[in-house]
Design a protein around this motif. Structure first.
Motif, PDB file in Angstrom:
ATOM      1  N   LYS A  75       0.816  -1.287   0.095  1.00 23.09           N
ATOM      2  CA  LYS A  75      -0.009  -0.089  -0.026  1.00 23.09           C
ATOM      3  C   LYS A  75       0.911   1.381   0.018  1.00 23.09           C
ATOM      4  O   LYS A  75       1.879   1.235   0.467  1.00 23.09           O
ATOM      5  N   ASP A  76       0.454   2.243  -0.397  1.00 24.33           N
ATOM      6  CA  ASP A  76       1.152   3.654  -0.421  1.00 24.33           C
ATOM      7  C   ASP A  76       0.836   4.363   0.846  1.00 24.33           C
ATOM      8  O   ASP A  76      -0.342   4.259   1.349  1.00 24.33           O
ATOM      9  N   VAL A  77       1.537   5.289   1.424  1.00 25.89           N
ATOM     10  CA  VAL A  77       1.259   5.950   2.568  1.00 25.89           C
ATOM     11  C   VAL A  77       1.932   7.337   2.289  1.00 25.89           C
ATOM     12  O   VAL A  77       2.865   7.695   1.588  1.00 25.89           O
ATOM     13  N   GLU A  78       1.068   8.274   3.107  1.00 27.37           N
ATOM     14  CA  GLU A  78       1.510   9.842   3.038  1.00 27.37           C
ATOM     15  C   GLU A  78       1.842  10.148   4.481  1.00 27.37           C
ATOM     16  O   GLU A  78       1.021  10.147   5.340  1.00 27.37           O
ATOM     17  N   LEU A  79       2.959  10.809   4.794  1.00 31.53           N
ATOM     18  CA  LEU A  79       3.250  11.326   6.299  1.00 31.53           C
ATOM     19  C   LEU A  79       3.413  12.883   5.832  1.00 31.53           C
ATOM     20  O   LEU A  79       3.966  13.368   4.847  1.00 31.53           O
ATOM     21  N   ARG A  80       2.835  13.539   6.841  1.00 28.67           N
ATOM     22  CA  ARG A  80       2.810  15.158   6.794  1.00 28.67           C
ATOM     23  C   ARG A  80       3.762  15.644   7.864  1.00 28.67           C
ATOM     24  O   ARG A  80       3.720  15.111   9.007  1.00 28.67           O
ATOM     25  N   CYS A  81       4.378  16.628   7.437  1.00 20.90           N
ATOM     26  CA  CYS A  81       5.021  17.493   8.403  1.00 20.90           C
ATOM     27  C   CYS A  81       4.584  18.995   8.216  1.00 20.90           C
ATOM     28  O   CYS A  81       4.568  19.448   7.185  1.00 20.90           O
ATOM     29  N   ASP A  82       4.214  19.611   9.651  1.00 22.84           N
ATOM     30  CA  ASP A  82       4.028  20.950   9.507  1.00 22.84           C
ATOM     31  C   ASP A  82       5.207  21.564  10.215  1.00 22.84           C
ATOM     32  O   ASP A  82       5.111  21.633  11.757  1.00 22.84           O
ATOM     33  N   PRO A  83       5.954  22.165   9.643  1.00 25.72           N
ATOM     34  CA  PRO A  83       7.334  23.060  10.592  1.00 25.72           C
ATOM     35  C   PRO A  83       6.674  24.335  11.112  1.00 25.72           C
ATOM     36  O   PRO A  83       5.726  24.825  11.208  1.00 25.72           O
ATOM     37  N   ILE A  84       7.734  24.730  11.871  1.00 27.87           N
ATOM     38  CA  ILE A  84       7.686  25.892  12.790  1.00 27.87           C
ATOM     39  C   ILE A  84       7.264  27.191  11.768  1.00 27.87           C
ATOM     40  O   ILE A  84       8.180  27.291  10.570  1.00 27.87           O
ATOM     41  N   SER A  85       6.625  27.973  12.129  1.00 27.16           N
ATOM     42  CA  SER A  85       5.968  28.910  11.258  1.00 27.16           C
ATOM     43  C   SER A  85       7.318  29.884  10.634  1.00 27.16           C
ATOM     44  O   SER A  85       8.118  30.469  11.711  1.00 27.16           O
ATOM     45  N   GLY A  86       7.739  30.098   9.607  1.00 22.68           N
ATOM     46  CA  GLY A  86       9.024  31.165   9.262  1.00 22.68           C
ATOM     47  C   GLY A  86      10.108  30.373   8.920  1.00 22.68           C
ATOM     48  O   GLY A  86      11.116  31.126   8.518  1.00 22.68           O
ATOM     49  N   HIS A  87      10.214  29.147   9.384  1.00 20.38           N
ATOM     50  CA  HIS A  87      11.408  28.291   9.222  1.00 20.38           C
ATOM     51  C   HIS A  87      11.229  27.891   7.590  1.00 20.38           C
ATOM     52  O   HIS A  87      10.545  27.268   7.153  1.00 20.38           O
ATOM     53  N   THR A  88      12.475  28.283   7.026  1.00 23.67           N
ATOM     54  CA  THR A  88      12.563  27.994   5.558  1.00 23.67           C
ATOM     55  C   THR A  88      13.236  26.708   5.261  1.00 23.67           C
ATOM     56  O   THR A  88      13.037  26.019   4.027  1.00 23.67           O
TER      57      THR A  88
END
Lengths: 116, 115
Positions: free
Chosen positions: B17-30
């Motif tokens: 199966k396929d999987v997707e993992l998500r990351c939300d970085p700290i705002s403003g981090h480039t």
């Protein structure tokens, strides 16, 4: 390819003991060496070392770098059960042009267990 | 939020199966990084983003792995046709910029189990 080796891989001590964790490295263009503590999932930053012989200290933890012999040590005095964690050493990489960026090469880590 | 967040925290999937993992970085981090930690191992670098571009994909283990970042913020790591050896904790980190002097802040990770 950059390489980081930590020793020992695991260590079991009793509260109050002092421990020394070792990290040796081989990097193409050295910029800094970092220590992290990982208790559950997210590693948390402890120290960044850039210069030889200058000790960084935070409470019972201290670290020093030897750029000639290519190693660093992390000392923890008067250990507590809350110090139980994986301690990770890492060095940032550099691209072919010699410009360094934040890609970190990590060692295997030292698993520290402190018993009451 | 104040820190790096990742979702899901745990993912169990079947082989293939396929999987997707998500990351939300700290705002403003480039800068944004993906690492993988297999049982008893240190962290293994996968890919690095500066803004929406990925100057270094050298750590991706196979062409089944891909990642993207949109709006200079959220990143998704996709693993296609998962294999049992993909089981690991996938960690995301972000920093103000790519220089190694910039401290990387790590998220709590996604534990992926492939049955």
């Amino acid at each position: 390819e950059d390489k980081v080796v930590q020793s020992p891989l695991s260590l079991v001590v009793h509260e109050g003991d002092t421990v020394t964790l070792n990290c040796s490295y081989e990097v193409t263009n050295f910029r800094s060496l970092l220590w992290y503590k990982q208790e559950k999932k997210a590693p948390t930053f402890l120290f960044m070392l850039t210069s030889s012989g200058i000790e960084k200290k935070s409470g019972r933890l201290s670290s020093i770098l030897d750029k000639k012999e290519l190693f660093s040590i992390l000392n923890i005095t008067a250990t507590q059960t809350g110090d139980s964690a994986i301690y990770l050493c890492a060095v940032p990489g550099a691209n072919a042009g010699g410009t360094s960026y934040g890609k970190l090469t990590f060692g295997q880590g030292t698993i520290l267990t402190v018993h009451p | 939020g104040a820190g790096v967040s990742q979702s899901p925290s745990n993912k169990v999937t079947e082989k293939g199966k396929d999987v997707e993992l998500r990351c939300d970085p700290i705002s403003g981090h480039t800068a944004l990084y993906w690492y993988r930690q297999s049982l008893g191992q240190g962290l293994e670098f996968l890919i690095y983003f500066q803004g929406n571009s990925a100057p270094d994909k050298s750590g991706l283990p196979s062409d089944r792995f891909s990642a993207e970042r949109t709006g200079g913020s959220v990143s998704t790591l996709t693993i296609q046709r998962t294999q049992q050896e993909d089981s690991a904790v996938y960690l995301c980190a972000s920093s103000f910029g790519p220089r190694p002097e910039r401290e990387q802040f790590f998220g709590p990770g996604t534990r992926l189990t492939v049955l």
